[in-house]
Design a protein around this motif. Structure first.
Motif, PDB file in Angstrom:
ATOM      1  N   GLU A   1       1.122  -1.242   0.257  1.00 22.94           N
ATOM      2  CA  GLU A   1      -0.497  -0.348   0.613  1.00 22.94           C
ATOM      3  C   GLU A   1       1.035   1.208  -0.094  1.00 22.94           C
ATOM      4  N   LEU A   2       2.247   0.971   0.197  1.00 30.14           N
ATOM      5  CA  LEU A   2       2.853   2.665   0.172  1.00 30.14           C
ATOM      6  C   LEU A   2       2.679   2.890  -0.986  1.00 30.14           C
ATOM      7  N   ARG A   3       3.115   2.320  -1.713  1.00 30.10           N
ATOM      8  CA  ARG A   3       2.524   3.366  -3.543  1.00 30.10           C
ATOM      9  C   ARG A   3       1.441   4.290  -3.798  1.00 30.10           C
ATOM     10  N   GLU A   4      -0.087   3.643  -2.732  1.00 30.49           N
ATOM     11  CA  GLU A   4      -1.492   3.660  -2.946  1.00 30.49           C
ATOM     12  C   GLU A   4      -1.472   4.950  -2.013  1.00 30.49           C
ATOM     13  N   LEU A   5      -0.022   5.206  -1.119  1.00 33.37           N
ATOM     14  CA  LEU A   5      -0.214   6.577  -0.023  1.00 33.37           C
ATOM     15  C   LEU A   5       0.099   7.469  -0.654  1.00 33.37           C
ATOM     16  N   GLY A   6       1.182   7.162  -1.906  1.00 31.74           N
ATOM     17  CA  GLY A   6       2.319   8.197  -2.627  1.00 31.74           C
ATOM     18  C   GLY A   6       3.643   8.106  -1.818  1.00 31.74           C
ATOM     19  N   VAL A   7       3.676   7.303  -1.585  1.00 31.31           N
ATOM     20  CA  VAL A   7       5.191   7.333  -1.167  1.00 31.31           C
ATOM     21  C   VAL A   7       5.917   6.920  -2.135  1.00 31.31           C
ATOM     22  N   ASN A   8       7.448   7.017  -2.307  1.00 30.95           N
ATOM     23  CA  ASN A   8       7.979   6.867  -3.093  1.00 30.95           C
ATOM     24  C   ASN A   8       9.430   5.425  -2.539  1.00 30.95           C
ATOM     25  N   VAL A   9       8.753   4.684  -3.455  1.00 34.74           N
ATOM     26  CA  VAL A   9       9.483   3.454  -3.241  1.00 34.74           C
ATOM     27  C   VAL A   9      10.417   2.750  -4.579  1.00 34.74           C
ATOM     28  N   GLY A  10      11.703   2.848  -4.442  1.00 35.10           N
ATOM     29  CA  GLY A  10      12.533   2.035  -4.841  1.00 35.10           C
ATOM     30  C   GLY A  10      12.995   3.146  -5.523  1.00 35.10           C
ATOM     31  N   GLY A  11      12.640   4.128  -5.831  1.00 34.60           N
ATOM     32  CA  GLY A  11      12.827   4.956  -7.546  1.00 34.60           C
ATOM     33  C   GLY A  11      14.302   5.860  -6.730  1.00 34.60           C
ATOM     34  N   LYS A  12      14.698   7.323  -7.449  1.00 36.10           N
ATOM     35  CA  LYS A  12      16.393   7.664  -7.468  1.00 36.10           C
ATOM     36  C   LYS A  12      15.721   8.568  -5.881  1.00 36.10           C
ATOM     37  N   LEU A  13      16.643   8.854  -4.662  1.00 36.45           N
ATOM     38  CA  LEU A  13      17.319   9.451  -3.941  1.00 36.45           C
ATOM     39  C   LEU A  13      17.119  10.553  -3.778  1.00 36.45           C
ATOM     40  N   PRO A  14      16.661  11.433  -2.918  1.00 33.15           N
ATOM     41  CA  PRO A  14      17.054  12.866  -2.485  1.00 33.15           C
ATOM     42  C   PRO A  14      18.683  12.450  -2.815  1.00 33.15           C
ATOM     43  N   HIS A  15      19.116  13.771  -3.454  1.00 34.62           N
ATOM     44  CA  HIS A  15      20.870  14.059  -3.207  1.00 34.62           C
ATOM     45  C   HIS A  15      21.126  14.530  -1.396  1.00 34.62           C
ATOM     46  N   ALA A  16      20.155  14.986  -1.460  1.00 38.68           N
ATOM     47  CA  ALA A  16      20.817  15.539   0.044  1.00 38.68           C
ATOM     48  C   ALA A  16      19.511  15.923   1.281  1.00 38.68           C
ATOM     49  N   PRO A  17      18.891  15.216   1.331  1.00 38.04           N
ATOM     50  CA  PRO A  17      17.445  14.440   2.159  1.00 38.04           C
ATOM     51  C   PRO A  17      18.027  15.229   3.758  1.00 38.04           C
TER      52      PRO A  17
END
Length: 270
Positions: free
Chosen positions: A46-62
C-alpha cells in the motif's frame, strides 16, 4: 512535521515493523507522502497507494536518513546506503550499532542513535536518543521531532547509557507481556477461565500504568494505597517483595543480562 522534511525529503531504509510504525506516525503528523523515499527489499504493497516513493531515485541531500533495519541485516544493506553530506541527519534505530560504527559509513554527517520500543506501533512508544559530536542542537531537535511522531522521547547525556535504555524500555515490553501471561496463567490456576484471566491481567497492567503516569502520587504511595494491613495484597506482596527471590531481584538480573548483551552486540560479539 518540520518544513525541512517536507521540502528536502526523508529516506527510510527498512520498512518493517518499526520502520512501518515510524512511517505511519510521520504521515499522521503531517509529513507529505511524496517527501518520503523508502528503501526496502519487500515494501508494503500500500505504500505506493499512499503516494510514498518506493525504490526510486533518492534525493541528493535529504533532511534526514532513517535507518530501521535489523542489526544482522546491516552488512547486506551497507552498499545501498546513500552518499550524503554534512547537511543530512542520519538517524539510526538499529540496536547495538554504535555512533562510531555509523561514522565509518557517514564520516561527515551528524548522527543520532535512537532506541524506540514496540508500543511505537500504536504511537505510545518511548524513545531515547543520543548524538555524535557533529550533531548540533538543530540536528537533535529534528531527531526529537521525527521520533515524537510515535510517542515520547528522552535525550541521553552520553551514548553509554543506551545499553541500559535497550535493556529497560527497548526490551521492556517483552517483560511486561510475559508478566501478563504469568498473571493470567496464575488466575487460571485459581479457577478463572483463561479468557477472563487474560482480560483481567491485560487491563490491570494497562490501567495501573496509566494511573502511575497521570497521578502525582509516588509509586510507593500508590502501592500502599492498594495494600491493607494483613490483607490479600499484603499476602501477595510478601512473595513478590522477598529480598532474595522477589520481583526486584529478578528484574535487576533481567535488565543486567539484557544490558550486558547490548554491550556485547556493540562490540561485535554474536
Amino acid at each position: 512535521m518540520s518544513w525541512k522534511v517536507n521540502e528536502r525529503g526523508l529516506v527510510l531504509i527498512g520498512c518493517g515493523r518499526m520502520g512501518g510504525a515510524l512511517l505511519d506516525g510521520w504521515l499522521a503528523s503531517g509529513i507529505y507522502p511524496s517527501a518520503v523515499h523508502v528503501v526496502d527489499p519487500f515494501p508494503r504493497a500500500e505504500l505506493r497507494e499512499l503516494g510514498v516513493n518506493v525504490g526510486g531515485k533518492l534525493p541528493h541531500a535529504p533532511a534526514v536518513v532513517v535507518i530501521a533495519v535489523k542489526p544482522q541485516s546491516l552488512d547486506t544493506i551497507a552498499e545501498k546506503l546513500p552518499t550524503i553530506g554534512k547537511d543530512t541527519l542520519v538517524l539510526s534505530v538499529v540496536a547495538g550499532i554504535t555512533l562510531s560504527s555509523w561514522e565509518a559509513f557517514f564520516p561527515h554527517s551528524p548522527i543520532v542513535r535512537a532506541m524506540p520500543n514496540t508500543p511505537a506501533m500504536i504511537r505510545q512508544g518511548i524513545t531515547a536518543i543520543t548524538g555524535n559530536d557533529k550533531a548540533e542542537r538543530q540536528d537533535v531537535a529534528l531527531a526529537l521531532e521525527v521520533m515524537e511522531a510515535v510517542g515520547d522521547v528522552v535525550e541521553l547525556n552520553e551514548e553509554a547509557q543506551i545499553d541500559a535504555v535497550t535493556a529497560l524500555s527497548g526490551s521492556g515490553p517483552a517483560y511486561v507481556f510475559h508478566m501478563i501471561e504469568s498473571m493470567a496463567a496464575a488466575g487460571q490456576a485459581e479457577g478463572l477461565p483463561l479468557e477472563i484471566a487474560l482480560d483481567l491481567a491485560k487491563k490491570t497492567v494497562a490501567g495501573s500504568s496509566m494511573l502511575a503516569i497521570e497521578t502525582n502520587e509516588s509509586l510507593i504511595d500508590l502501592r500502599q494505597g492498594v495494600t491493607s494491613p494483613n490483607g490479600t495484597t499484603a499476602a501477595g506482596l510478601d512473595q513478590l517483595m522477598s529480598p532474595e527471590q522477589g520481583l526486584s531481584s529478578l528484574i535487576s538480573r533481567t535488565i543486567s543480562a539484557a544490558a550486558n548483551r547490548s554491550r556485547e552486540l556493540a562490540r561485535g560479539q554474536t
